[in-house]
Design a protein around this motif. Structure first.
Motif, PDB file in Angstrom:
ATOM      1  N   LYS A  15       0.851  -1.197   0.000  1.00  0.00           N
ATOM      2  CA  LYS A  15       0.000   0.000   0.000  1.00  0.00           C
ATOM      3  C   LYS A  15       0.878   1.236   0.000  1.00  0.00           C
ATOM      4  N   GLU A  16       0.247   2.383  -0.185  1.00  0.00           N
ATOM      5  CA  GLU A  16       0.947   3.663  -0.122  1.00  0.00           C
ATOM      6  C   GLU A  16       0.159   4.603   0.781  1.00  0.00           C
ATOM      7  N   PRO A  17       0.831   5.546   1.423  1.00  0.00           N
ATOM      8  CA  PRO A  17       0.115   6.532   2.220  1.00  0.00           C
ATOM      9  C   PRO A  17      -0.823   7.355   1.332  1.00  0.00           C
ATOM     10  N   VAL A  18      -1.906   7.841   1.920  1.00  0.00           N
ATOM     11  CA  VAL A  18      -2.855   8.671   1.186  1.00  0.00           C
ATOM     12  C   VAL A  18      -3.211   9.904   2.014  1.00  0.00           C
ATOM     13  N   VAL A  19      -3.450  11.001   1.324  1.00  0.00           N
ATOM     14  CA  VAL A  19      -3.879  12.232   1.982  1.00  0.00           C
ATOM     15  C   VAL A  19      -5.384  12.146   2.194  1.00  0.00           C
ATOM     16  N   LEU A  20      -5.810  12.290   3.454  1.00  0.00           N
ATOM     17  CA  LEU A  20      -7.225  12.234   3.784  1.00  0.00           C
ATOM     18  C   LEU A  20      -7.881  13.610   3.712  1.00  0.00           C
ATOM     19  N   LYS A  21      -7.117  14.627   4.116  1.00  0.00           N
ATOM     20  CA  LYS A  21      -7.658  15.987   4.152  1.00  0.00           C
ATOM     21  C   LYS A  21      -6.485  16.953   4.055  1.00  0.00           C
ATOM     22  N   GLU A  22      -6.698  18.078   3.377  1.00  0.00           N
ATOM     23  CA  GLU A  22      -5.618  19.062   3.315  1.00  0.00           C
ATOM     24  C   GLU A  22      -6.147  20.466   3.109  1.00  0.00           C
TER      25      GLU A  22
END
Length: 83
Positions: A15-22
């Motif tokens: 898996k890879e990290p993902v941005v949830l909110k920015e």
């Protein structure tokens, strides 16, 4: 050490990290239980980009496997921010 953790499912490698909110200066990342150094590098790249654009970059992560090497992250941030 890390290989055993991946084999036993303590951490994952698919898996890879993902941005949830920015926002323009912040980001909240889900590390998805990936190795800490991978999550740290992902977050640092986002923080550096945001800092260059907004003057500050603040990124926090959840779901990261321990093992982040802080010295490597600080060195990278110092080098990239000076460019």
């Amino acid at each position: 050490m890390y290989v055993q953790d991946i084999r036993t499912g303590i951490t994952v490698s698919n898996k890879e990290p993902v941005v949830l909110k920015e926002t323009p200066a912040t980001a909240f990342v889900d590390g998805q239980n990936v190795l800490g150094p991978v999550v740290g590098d992902f977050c640092m790249n986002i923080a550096i980009t945001k800092a260059k654009q907004s003057g500050v970059g603040w990124v926090v992560a959840k779901g990261k496997f321990p093992g982040l090497k802080l010295g490597a992250v600080i060195t990278k941030s110092w080098t990239l921010c000076r460019q």
